[in-house]
Motif scaffolding. Structure first.
Motif, PDB file in Angstrom:
ATOM      1  N   TYR A   1      -6.974   6.953   1.842  1.00 31.96           N
ATOM      2  CA  TYR A   1      -5.747   7.701   2.164  1.00 31.96           C
ATOM      3  C   TYR A   1      -5.603   7.648   3.671  1.00 31.96           C
ATOM      4  CZ  TYR A   1      -2.648  11.723   2.913  1.00 31.96           C
ATOM      5  OH  TYR A   1      -1.626  12.548   3.318  1.00 31.96           O
ATOM      6  N   ASP A   2      -4.710   6.787   4.163  1.00 30.36           N
ATOM      7  CA  ASP A   2      -4.659   6.487   5.591  1.00 30.36           C
ATOM      8  C   ASP A   2      -3.213   6.229   6.009  1.00 30.36           C
ATOM      9  OD1 ASP A   2      -4.850   5.322   8.163  1.00 30.36           O
ATOM     10  OD2 ASP A   2      -6.834   4.509   7.729  1.00 30.36           O
ATOM     11  N   ALA A   3      -2.666   7.132   6.799  1.00 32.43           N
ATOM     12  CA  ALA A   3      -1.270   7.005   7.240  1.00 32.43           C
ATOM     13  C   ALA A   3      -1.080   5.775   8.127  1.00 32.43           C
ATOM     14  CB  ALA A   3      -0.845   8.267   7.989  1.00 32.43           C
TER      15      ALA A   3
ATOM     16  N   TYR B   1      -0.029   5.099  -1.242  1.00 28.66           N
ATOM     17  CA  TYR B   1      -0.158   6.164  -0.244  1.00 28.66           C
ATOM     18  C   TYR B   1       0.671   7.384  -0.634  1.00 28.66           C
ATOM     19  CZ  TYR B   1       0.337   8.743   4.117  1.00 28.66           C
ATOM     20  OH  TYR B   1       0.350   9.733   5.061  1.00 28.66           O
ATOM     21  N   GLN B   2       1.874   7.160  -1.127  1.00 31.68           N
ATOM     22  CA  GLN B   2       2.736   8.279  -1.502  1.00 31.68           C
ATOM     23  C   GLN B   2       2.110   9.118  -2.603  1.00 31.68           C
ATOM     24  OE1 GLN B   2       6.383   6.251  -2.434  1.00 31.68           O
ATOM     25  NE2 GLN B   2       7.098   6.240  -0.315  1.00 31.68           N
TER      26      GLN B   2
ATOM     27  N   LYS C   1      -0.344   2.809   6.059  1.00 33.70           N
ATOM     28  CA  LYS C   1       1.048   2.851   5.594  1.00 33.70           C
ATOM     29  C   LYS C   1       1.995   2.369   6.682  1.00 33.70           C
ATOM     30  CE  LYS C   1       4.673   6.135   4.269  1.00 33.70           C
ATOM     31  NZ  LYS C   1       5.396   6.072   5.572  1.00 33.70           N
TER      32      LYS C   1
ATOM     33  N   LYS D   1      -0.940  10.957  -1.111  1.00 30.05           N
ATOM     34  CA  LYS D   1      -0.485  12.064  -0.254  1.00 30.05           C
ATOM     35  C   LYS D   1      -0.168  13.292  -1.090  1.00 30.05           C
ATOM     36  CE  LYS D   1       2.971  13.301   3.241  1.00 30.05           C
ATOM     37  NZ  LYS D   1       4.165  12.839   4.017  1.00 30.05           N
TER      38      LYS D   1
ATOM     39  N   TYR E   1       0.823  -1.212   0.000  1.00 31.54           N
ATOM     40  CA  TYR E   1       0.000   0.000   0.000  1.00 31.54           C
ATOM     41  C   TYR E   1       0.856   1.261   0.000  1.00 31.54           C
ATOM     42  CZ  TYR E   1      -2.980   3.682   1.970  1.00 31.54           C
ATOM     43  OH  TYR E   1      -3.636   4.865   2.207  1.00 31.54           O
ATOM     44  N   GLN E   2       2.083   1.178   0.491  1.00 30.75           N
ATOM     45  CA  GLN E   2       2.932   2.365   0.644  1.00 30.75           C
ATOM     46  C   GLN E   2       3.074   3.157  -0.649  1.00 30.75           C
ATOM     47  OE1 GLN E   2       6.809   1.562   2.243  1.00 30.75           O
ATOM     48  NE2 GLN E   2       7.516   3.674   2.040  1.00 30.75           N
TER      49      GLN E   2
END
Length: 208
Positions: A84-86, A30-31, A89, A34, A26-27
């Motif tokens: 979108y969820d830190a 996510y980037q 990540k 973001k 997922y990283q």
């Protein structure tokens, strides 16, 4: 470039030809999310999808961590909606896609597009869309994807495949099939564009 500005990359190495789940970190998603969520982009978004539906059919999907699993929303066009969820990540979540077909034909595509589409646009609205697309793509330079340093060539309006759409530009009518492309020069000269049906997608047009 297919479908205007459509970036495709194989995000996971796949060698099996049997139908099986594909897991992608997922990283990386996510980037990219973001970049959009922390920027000033009220009009545009990034859409992830799995193209080549005839050879890579997505039957479903989840996003999972070591302790949790949540279903993903996937449309009939195989657009994959990701949160979108830190926390996901930091928990090293995986995006899991259950596919049917040869896994070696499966890839993830990313497209910049308007958040919403309309049946008419003024010149001012198109220039605002164009400016945001220019800025987003410029900000994304450096990601391991195929981006362009120059401004976009214009805007694509995409419709249902095989359809015929009536387009009126400053009162002058024409019929288009599948897609209409307007260059920056054309946008600079018009006042308003109208369609008899809303476009499915409004995206950047590049010469790359």
């Amino acid at each position: 470039m297919k479908k205007g500005l459509l970036f495709s990359c194989l995000l996971v190495a796949v060698t099996s030809v049997q139908a099986a789940p594909i897991s992608i970190p997922y990283q990386g998603f996510y980037q990219r999310l973001k970049q959009v969520n922390t920027g000033n982009y009220p009009l545009i978004e990034i859409a992830f999808s799995v193209p080549n539906k005839s050879q890579c059919l997505v039957k479903g999907g989840t996003i999972s961590t070591e302790n949790e699993s949540f279903p993903l929303t996937i449309t009939k066009d195989q657009r994959v909606f990701l949160p979108y969820d830190a926390r996901l990540k930091s928990d090293r979540a995986l995006v899991n896609l259950d596919i049917e077909g040869s896994a070696e034909n499966c890839s993830i595509a990313m497209q910049v597009r308007a958040k919403n589409t309309k049946q008419s646009y003024s010149q001012k609205e198109m220039l605002e869309l164009q400016a945001e697309m220019d800025t987003m793509l410029s900000d994304m330079q450096g990601f391991p994807m195929r981006y362009f340093s120059q401004n976009i060539a214009g805007i694509n309006f995409e419709f249902e495949p095989g359809s015929k759409t009536l387009v009126r530009i400053d009162g002058k009518e024409q019929v288009v099939t599948d897609k209409l492309r307007l260059s920056r020069e054309q946008i600079d000269k018009l006042s308003v564009i109208e369609f008899n049906i809303k476009p499915l997608v409004v995206s950047p047009w590049t010469n790359g």
